[in-house]
Design a protein around this motif. Structure first.
Motif, PDB file in Angstrom:
ATOM      1  N   LEU A 153      45.636  31.301  46.126  1.00 18.25           N
ATOM      2  CA  LEU A 153      44.999  30.541  45.038  1.00 18.25           C
ATOM      3  C   LEU A 153      45.440  29.074  45.043  1.00 18.25           C
ATOM      4  CD1 LEU A 153      45.053  33.078  42.081  1.00 18.25           C
ATOM      5  CD2 LEU A 153      43.152  32.454  43.558  1.00 18.25           C
ATOM      6  N   VAL A 154      46.713  28.849  45.353  1.00 19.65           N
ATOM      7  CA  VAL A 154      47.199  27.461  45.433  1.00 19.65           C
ATOM      8  C   VAL A 154      46.447  26.738  46.545  1.00 19.65           C
ATOM      9  CG1 VAL A 154      49.185  26.034  46.092  1.00 19.65           C
ATOM     10  CG2 VAL A 154      49.483  27.884  44.435  1.00 19.65           C
ATOM     11  N   GLY A 155      46.261  27.423  47.678  1.00 22.26           N
ATOM     12  CA  GLY A 155      45.539  26.831  48.809  1.00 22.26           C
ATOM     13  C   GLY A 155      44.085  26.532  48.474  1.00 22.26           C
ATOM     14  N   GLU A 156      43.457  27.435  47.691  1.00 17.13           N
ATOM     15  CA  GLU A 156      42.034  27.247  47.363  1.00 17.13           C
ATOM     16  C   GLU A 156      41.808  26.236  46.247  1.00 17.13           C
ATOM     17  OE1 GLU A 156      40.289  31.098  46.488  1.00 17.13           O
ATOM     18  OE2 GLU A 156      41.072  31.866  48.397  1.00 17.13           O
ATOM     19  N   HIS A 157      42.638  26.301  45.210  1.00 16.37           N
ATOM     20  CA  HIS A 157      42.345  25.524  44.000  1.00 16.37           C
ATOM     21  C   HIS A 157      43.365  24.428  43.684  1.00 16.37           C
ATOM     22  CE1 HIS A 157      39.387  28.628  43.312  1.00 16.37           C
ATOM     23  NE2 HIS A 157      40.322  29.555  43.328  1.00 16.37           N
ATOM     24  N   GLY A 158      44.488  24.406  44.400  1.00 17.75           N
ATOM     25  CA  GLY A 158      45.538  23.439  44.069  1.00 17.75           C
ATOM     26  C   GLY A 158      46.517  24.040  43.076  1.00 17.75           C
ATOM     27  N   ALA A 159      47.799  23.701  43.250  1.00 14.23           N
ATOM     28  CA  ALA A 159      48.864  24.302  42.428  1.00 14.23           C
ATOM     29  C   ALA A 159      48.639  24.059  40.939  1.00 14.23           C
ATOM     30  CB  ALA A 159      50.226  23.755  42.848  1.00 14.23           C
ATOM     31  N   GLU A 160      48.059  22.893  40.605  1.00 13.86           N
ATOM     32  CA  GLU A 160      47.922  22.551  39.177  1.00 13.86           C
ATOM     33  C   GLU A 160      46.901  23.432  38.450  1.00 13.86           C
ATOM     34  OE1 GLU A 160      47.019  20.914  41.757  1.00 13.86           O
ATOM     35  OE2 GLU A 160      45.415  19.464  41.414  1.00 13.86           O
ATOM     36  N   HIS A 161      46.007  24.096  39.211  1.00 13.95           N
ATOM     37  CA  HIS A 161      44.956  24.887  38.568  1.00 13.95           C
ATOM     38  C   HIS A 161      45.252  26.386  38.577  1.00 13.95           C
ATOM     39  CE1 HIS A 161      42.629  21.322  38.188  1.00 13.95           C
ATOM     40  NE2 HIS A 161      42.577  21.121  39.485  1.00 13.95           N
ATOM     41  N   VAL A 162      46.416  26.764  39.085  1.00 15.10           N
ATOM     42  CA  VAL A 162      46.704  28.192  39.221  1.00 15.10           C
ATOM     43  C   VAL A 162      47.340  28.737  37.938  1.00 15.10           C
ATOM     44  CG1 VAL A 162      48.139  29.861  40.433  1.00 15.10           C
ATOM     45  CG2 VAL A 162      46.825  28.175  41.714  1.00 15.10           C
ATOM     46  N   THR A 163      46.713  29.765  37.367  1.00 18.75           N
ATOM     47  CA  THR A 163      47.248  30.400  36.145  1.00 18.75           C
ATOM     48  C   THR A 163      47.824  31.767  36.491  1.00 18.75           C
ATOM     49  OG1 THR A 163      45.163  31.515  35.653  1.00 18.75           O
ATOM     50  CG2 THR A 163      45.456  29.304  34.740  1.00 18.75           C
ATOM     51  N   MET A 164      48.681  32.278  35.615  1.00 15.45           N
ATOM     52  CA  MET A 164      49.273  33.603  35.818  1.00 15.45           C
ATOM     53  C   MET A 164      48.162  34.662  35.806  1.00 15.45           C
ATOM     54  SD  MET A 164      52.535  33.308  36.247  1.00 15.45           S
ATOM     55  CE  MET A 164      53.733  34.510  35.628  1.00 15.45           C
ATOM     56  N   GLU A 165      47.162  34.451  34.943  1.00 13.45           N
ATOM     57  CA  GLU A 165      46.053  35.391  34.826  1.00 13.45           C
ATOM     58  C   GLU A 165      45.290  35.515  36.156  1.00 13.45           C
ATOM     59  OE1 GLU A 165      44.055  34.670  31.257  1.00 13.45           O
ATOM     60  OE2 GLU A 165      43.072  36.638  31.284  1.00 13.45           O
ATOM     61  N   ALA A 166      44.996  34.349  36.753  1.00 16.96           N
ATOM     62  CA  ALA A 166      44.233  34.349  38.009  1.00 16.96           C
ATOM     63  C   ALA A 166      45.034  35.004  39.129  1.00 16.96           C
ATOM     64  CB  ALA A 166      43.859  32.918  38.379  1.00 16.96           C
ATOM     65  N   VAL A 167      46.364  34.752  39.154  1.00 23.82           N
ATOM     66  CA  VAL A 167      47.201  35.347  40.208  1.00 23.82           C
ATOM     67  C   VAL A 167      47.239  36.867  40.047  1.00 23.82           C
ATOM     68  CG1 VAL A 167      49.535  35.492  41.188  1.00 23.82           C
ATOM     69  CG2 VAL A 167      48.597  33.266  40.541  1.00 23.82           C
ATOM     70  N   ALA A 168      47.393  37.343  38.807  1.00 21.22           N
ATOM     71  CA  ALA A 168      47.427  38.788  38.558  1.00 21.22           C
ATOM     72  C   ALA A 168      46.118  39.427  39.022  1.00 21.22           C
ATOM     73  CB  ALA A 168      47.663  39.043  37.073  1.00 21.22           C
ATOM     74  N   LYS A 169      45.000  38.773  38.688  1.00 24.96           N
ATOM     75  CA  LYS A 169      43.677  39.289  39.067  1.00 24.96           C
ATOM     76  C   LYS A 169      43.552  39.328  40.600  1.00 24.96           C
ATOM     77  CE  LYS A 169      38.844  38.533  37.951  1.00 24.96           C
ATOM     78  NZ  LYS A 169      37.883  37.486  37.585  1.00 24.96           N
ATOM     79  N   GLU A 170      43.940  38.232  41.243  1.00 23.94           N
ATOM     80  CA  GLU A 170      43.862  38.132  42.708  1.00 23.94           C
ATOM     81  C   GLU A 170      44.709  39.227  43.374  1.00 23.94           C
ATOM     82  OE1 GLU A 170      42.111  35.983  44.589  1.00 23.94           O
ATOM     83  OE2 GLU A 170      43.015  36.294  46.563  1.00 23.94           O
ATOM     84  N   ALA A 171      45.873  39.531  42.772  1.00 28.83           N
ATOM     85  CA  ALA A 171      46.770  40.528  43.370  1.00 28.83           C
ATOM     86  C   ALA A 171      46.407  41.950  42.934  1.00 28.83           C
ATOM     87  CB  ALA A 171      48.217  40.217  42.971  1.00 28.83           C
ATOM     88  N   VAL A 187      46.966  43.309  39.949  1.00 30.17           N
ATOM     89  CA  VAL A 187      48.000  43.895  39.072  1.00 30.17           C
ATOM     90  C   VAL A 187      47.796  43.366  37.655  1.00 30.17           C
ATOM     91  CG1 VAL A 187      49.693  44.009  40.953  1.00 30.17           C
ATOM     92  CG2 VAL A 187      49.686  42.025  39.417  1.00 30.17           C
ATOM     93  N   GLY A 188      48.492  43.964  36.697  1.00 27.09           N
ATOM     94  CA  GLY A 188      48.440  43.465  35.329  1.00 27.09           C
ATOM     95  C   GLY A 188      49.272  42.191  35.197  1.00 27.09           C
ATOM     96  N   LYS A 189      48.925  41.364  34.198  1.00 26.32           N
ATOM     97  CA  LYS A 189      49.668  40.117  33.968  1.00 26.32           C
ATOM     98  C   LYS A 189      51.137  40.411  33.675  1.00 26.32           C
ATOM     99  CE  LYS A 189      48.417  36.898  30.904  1.00 26.32           C
ATOM    100  NZ  LYS A 189      47.551  36.123  29.965  1.00 26.32           N
ATOM    101  N   GLY A 190      51.375  41.553  32.976  1.00 25.39           N
ATOM    102  CA  GLY A 190      52.743  41.929  32.608  1.00 25.39           C
ATOM    103  C   GLY A 190      53.637  42.081  33.831  1.00 25.39           C
ATOM    104  N   THR A 191      53.096  42.662  34.892  1.00 29.20           N
ATOM    105  CA  THR A 191      53.853  42.841  36.145  1.00 29.20           C
ATOM    106  C   THR A 191      54.314  41.491  36.692  1.00 29.20           C
ATOM    107  OG1 THR A 191      52.456  44.726  36.650  1.00 29.20           O
ATOM    108  CG2 THR A 191      53.722  43.800  38.483  1.00 29.20           C
ATOM    109  N   LEU A 192      53.398  40.530  36.655  1.00 34.34           N
ATOM    110  CA  LEU A 192      53.690  39.194  37.188  1.00 34.34           C
ATOM    111  C   LEU A 192      54.780  38.521  36.351  1.00 34.34           C
ATOM    112  CD1 LEU A 192      52.472  37.591  39.533  1.00 34.34           C
ATOM    113  CD2 LEU A 192      50.956  36.476  37.907  1.00 34.34           C
ATOM    114  N   PHE A 193      54.641  38.618  35.030  1.00 43.14           N
ATOM    115  CA  PHE A 193      55.636  37.998  34.153  1.00 43.14           C
ATOM    116  C   PHE A 193      57.004  38.666  34.307  1.00 43.14           C
ATOM    117  CE2 PHE A 193      52.013  36.020  31.983  1.00 43.14           C
ATOM    118  CZ  PHE A 193      52.544  34.769  31.702  1.00 43.14           C
ATOM    119  N   ARG A 194      57.014  40.025  34.421  1.00 40.75           N
ATOM    120  CA  ARG A 194      58.298  40.721  34.594  1.00 40.75           C
ATOM    121  C   ARG A 194      58.983  40.272  35.875  1.00 40.75           C
ATOM    122  NH1 ARG A 194      55.696  44.996  32.404  1.00 40.75           N
ATOM    123  NH2 ARG A 194      55.001  45.812  34.416  1.00 40.75           N
ATOM    124  N   ARG A 195      58.199  40.034  36.893  1.00 37.35           N
ATOM    125  CA  ARG A 195      58.757  39.696  38.209  1.00 37.35           C
ATOM    126  C   ARG A 195      59.271  38.252  38.276  1.00 37.35           C
ATOM    127  NH1 ARG A 195      60.371  42.574  42.864  1.00 37.35           N
ATOM    128  NH2 ARG A 195      61.621  40.833  43.508  1.00 37.35           N
TER     129      ARG A 195
END
Lengths: 209, 209
Positions: free
Chosen positions: A30-48, A50-58
């Motif tokens: 996502l950083v490669g596609e959209h730039g680091a400034e546009h990457v949200t936790m929600e988008a990363v969870a969706k891309e991976a 997994v639930g957002k909670g998993t990402l935050f716990r990690r």
């Protein structure tokens, strides 16, 4: 001189490590596609997937995730200055390695396409300073100052010198004042030369040794 | 040596200057009461009894207002290093003045009650750098480096050295690493001593003179 062997960061359990790698890979895409400034936790969870909670716990929060990506993106650079060819790597005199290291940092701060640089810009200065990547840079400069025989407290002097190569200072000089990267290299090299040159006198020093 | 005479900033028309002074006085009162971080353009306009539009026309935005307050709050400090007693002011050797100047900046960055410091913290680093107060600091250090006979480009070297005395670096070292202000003074003084000491050799310099 034999280059120091670089070791891996820790001994994570293999499934936890695999999950972590999957999350980081999703974030990196996502950083490669959209730039680091546009990457949200929600988008990363969706891309991976997994639930957002998993990402935050990690990773704690978005800054934690970016820090982890940064440390990963900096691995090649860290390898270059700890194990790579001189003058950045071992084998050159400490003064030349100090000069090469600062010039490399300035290049990374002025590069528009460098992933590590794009990630580090997204971090608050205190998190950037506290990241493993930031700590490794300071340890490296302190070690070289010691090897160069500089008469000062090496850890703090490393902080003082590296403040010049921060994004805040480099951006200000390149963007607001039109100073080129070459010009900044020369200033860094001048600073290192002044700090490390042999002493011409023992009179009038402010050092209480 | 006769101290340089400090002059006033410009020749504003007296009513415009009076209005500006009233707006700044209102802002200063609110900063004193509530802290710089809690002051809004709306509250300042209300305190001064003018419309918000007047305030925006005069200062551009909140950062512009804070910059104007900062330049005003820094007047005493500027007076101290340009016209005050040595070693901060004229009359001491340039190396001693450089040491004193950096220590004064570090004191201001670590002081919790300093108005200039509280205001500068609220500004983005690029605005702080670009403020008249920031420019004056760099000019001052560049002049002293030149007077000390340092063999480098003085303007850029001033930027490099002053990067150590920024809030970002000082905060990181004092808050995250528990380094004392005295310890930072010593590091700054060491750095100045190293940069300004007479050269012990002409061999192996990276300078292309």
């Amino acid at each position: 001189m034999t280059p120091t062997r670089c070791t891996t960061a820790g001994a994570e359990r293999s499934d936890a490590a695999r999950n972590r790698a999957l999350l980081l890979a999703a974030a990196r895409r996502l950083v490669g596609e959209h730039g680091a400034e546009h990457v949200t936790m929600e988008a990363v969870a969706k891309e991976a997937g997994v639930g957002k909670g998993t990402l935050f716990r990690r990773f704690g929060d978005r800054e934690g995730l970016l820090c982890a990506l940064l440390d990963e993106a900096e691995a090649d650079f860290r390898e270059a200055y700890t194990c790579g060819p001189p003058p950045l790597g071992p084998g050159a005199p400490p003064v030349d390695r100090l000069a090469a290291f600062g010039c490399a940092l300035i290049d990374r701060a002025t590069a528009v396409t460098d992933l590590g640089s794009a990630l580090a810009r997204q971090l608050r200065p205190q998190n950037r300073n506290a990241s493993e990547s930031g700590r490794a840079c300071r340890r490296h400069v302190a070690t070289l100052l010691r090897e160069a025989g500089v008469d000062a407290e090496h850890d703090l002097l490393a902080n003082a010198l590296l403040a010049f190569a921060t994004f805040e200072t480099v951006d200000f000089l390149t963007r607001e004042h039109g100073v080129s990267a070459d010009h900044l290299h020369k200033t860094w090299t001048d600073l290192i030369r002044l700090v490390t040159r042999p002493d011409g006198t023992t009179i009038g020093t402010a050092h209480d040794k």
